[in-house]
Design an enzyme around this catalytic site. Structure first.
Site, mmCIF file in Angstrom:
data_model
loop_
_atom_site.group_PDB
_atom_site.id
_atom_site.type_symbol
_atom_site.label_atom_id
_atom_site.label_comp_id
_atom_site.label_asym_id
_atom_site.label_seq_id
_atom_site.Cartn_x
_atom_site.Cartn_y
_atom_site.Cartn_z
ATOM 1 C CG HIS A 174 -1.686 1.312 1.323
ATOM 2 N ND1 HIS A 174 -2.860 1.500 0.614
ATOM 3 C CD2 HIS A 174 -1.451 2.476 1.972
ATOM 4 C CE1 HIS A 174 -3.314 2.717 0.842
ATOM 5 N NE2 HIS A 174 -2.484 3.344 1.657
ATOM 6 C CG ASP A 205 -11.940 3.500 5.384
ATOM 7 O OD1 ASP A 205 -11.537 4.306 6.247
ATOM 8 O OD2 ASP A 205 -11.584 3.559 4.192
ATOM 9 C CE LYS A 243 -8.757 2.459 2.768
ATOM 10 N NZ LYS A 243 -9.039 3.863 2.681
ATOM 11 C CB SER A 298 -8.725 5.060 7.321
ATOM 12 O OG SER A 298 -9.025 5.207 5.963
ATOM 13 N NE ARG A 308 -10.908 10.193 9.379
ATOM 14 C CZ ARG A 308 -9.981 9.485 8.737
ATOM 15 N NH1 ARG A 308 -10.285 8.349 8.156
ATOM 16 N NH2 ARG A 308 -8.745 9.909 8.688
#
Ligand code: URA
Length: 441
Positions: free
Chosen positions: A82, A161, A187, A183, A168
């Site tokens: 990621h 999320d 995922k 968050s 947010r």
């Protein structure tokens, strides 16, 4: 349990229990808890923070709020990467094929652009006909057949999320460390891999502008992944200038292909070797990160990673001939050189502004009003500390509209600071954080 009491407890600085966190995540996802109460709780968390236990409980509750991708039909340990995002970040297009060429299965879920530039899915669509939306079964079949597939993120992945992030975003509660870490990790955990490698950027083009914040976020994410039973590592690298030279979708695809041909930017290759060596070693395809690095280097030398990219493009319905002939990628109609006005050295680059240059040209994220133009962007020829001569081209811009090109040129020049005296080069890889410790470079 009442949401009112949960808000009050957090407002008073107390830690929430796992049950309370599960209650609010489930209730919010189902629409039983209204936005106004969740906004109040997010603001209370923003000011009072969360303990490690609370952060982990929030991550797991969000990860399990939708589908958990079952990768068990793919043999062996699976690795995922990621990135916290940055300008010119084409890492997945190079890293995925390199790691897959070392026989590590890559079942990757990727996104579209969030900021000013496109995401991996947008970039991949530079290959004519390529699709990134298929069923979970097709996704798994593709990985079993060629060792790699890249799919767009589905709506069923961590829906809590998705809903919470949107809230947010409009209540000024995005930039809270535990909320960001949970968050991102929700995922990643829902995406099902055994090994998670986190590519955390810091600098003027990164989400985490300050190095301290990047280190704190990386540490928090590594802790979450480790607590969830996944081997997790974070690499922190410099984003005070674009990664590599190209910024813009098809231009970045070309640079990724050049890198797989052994002709790309040194930093991009270094990042892929570093991230990849953990993916290969942690999935037990090498006995050490050093051995893994050698294996990855070989995939460039013998072109097996390039071949893997061509297989991926073909399998996903794209025209793989563009991997071997990049003139087939989308092309802009106007090319404009940006020339240095005096001798000197590149001192500083406002990297986010370079992302905006690409967006001005039409390469930013897709909106309801306009489709993304894959052909446009900028290719830099000079980076921080490079010497420039008056009249020399420091970048080439690619666009389809002269007015936008003029505007983008001004933006580009205002983003660069020149120095009359030599400028030192900073370190590119800055930190490596594993479950057993932190190394600063
Ligand atoms: N990226 C995410 O996925 N979540 C955040 O909260 C911030 C950045």
């Amino acid at each position: 349990m009442r949401m009112y009491d949960i808000i009050m407890k957090k407002r008073n600085g107390l830690a929430l229990t796992k049950e309370e966190i599960n209650f609010m995540v489930e209730g919010y996802t189902k629409g039983e808890i209204p936005d106004y109460q969740m906004s109040a709780l997010m603001m209370a968390i923003y000011f009072k923070g969360m303990t490690e236990e609370e952060t982990f409980a929030l991550t797991m509750a969000m990860a399990y709020s939708g589908d958990i991708i079952d990768l068990s039909k793919i043999e062996g340990l699976k690795a995922d990467k990621h990135s916290t995002g940055g300008v010119g970040d084409k890492t997945s297009l190079v890293l995925g094929p390199m790691v897959a060429a070392c026989k590590v299965p890559i079942a990757k879920m990727a996104g579209r652009g969030l900021g000013h530039t496109g995401g991996t899915i947008d970039k991949l669509e530079s290959f004519l006909g390529l699709s990134t939306s298929f069923t979970n079964q097709e996704f798994i079949d593709y990985v079993n057949q060629i060792g790699i597939a890249i799919i767009g993120q589905t709506a069923d992945l961590a829906p809590a999320d998705r809903k919470l992030y949107a809230l947010r975003d409009v209540t000024a509660t995005v930039d809270q460390l535990s909320l960001i870490a949970s968050s991102i990790m929700s995922k990643k955990l829902a995406a099902g891999a055994d090994v998670i490698v986190l590519d955390v950027k810091t600098g003027s083009g990164a989400f985490m502008k300050r190095e301290d914040d990047a280190v704190a976020l990386a540490r928090e994410m590594v802790k979450i992944g480790t607590s969830a039973g996944k081997e997790t590592v974070a690499i922190i690298s410099d984003m005070n200038q674009p990664l590599g030279y190209a910024v813009g979708n098809a231009l970045e695809v070309k640079e990724a292909i050049d890198t797989l041909n052994g002709e790309g930017s040194k930093e991009l290759l270094e990042l892929c070797l570093t991230l990849g060596s953990y993916m290969v070693a942690y999935t037990k395809h090498a006995s050490s990160v050093e051995e893994a690095r050698e294996m990855l280097l070989k995939t460039i030398e013998d072109k097996s990673a390039l071949k893997k990219l061509a297989e991926l493009v073909k399998m996903q319905g794209g025209d793989e001939r563009a991997v071997y002939d990049t003139t087939m990628l989308p092309k802009a109609s106007i090319i404009m050189e940006i020339k240095a006005e005096a001798d000197g050295f590149i001192e500083k680059i406002e990297t986010e502004e370079i992302g905006i240059v690409s967006a001005i040209l039409g390469g930013g994220r897709e909106t309801k009003e306009s489709k993304i133009d894959l052909s446009v962007g900028v290719v830099m020829h000079k980076k921080i500390s490079d010497a420039v001569k008056e009249g020399e081209s420091i970048a080439t811009m690619y666009g389809n509209d002269l007015e936008k090109l003029q505007q983008a040129k001004e933006k580009f020049l205002s983003a660069i600071t020149f120095s009359k005296t030599p400028v030192p080069k900073g370190r590119f890889i800055k930190w490596i954080i594993t479950s057993s410790g932190t190394t600063k470079y």
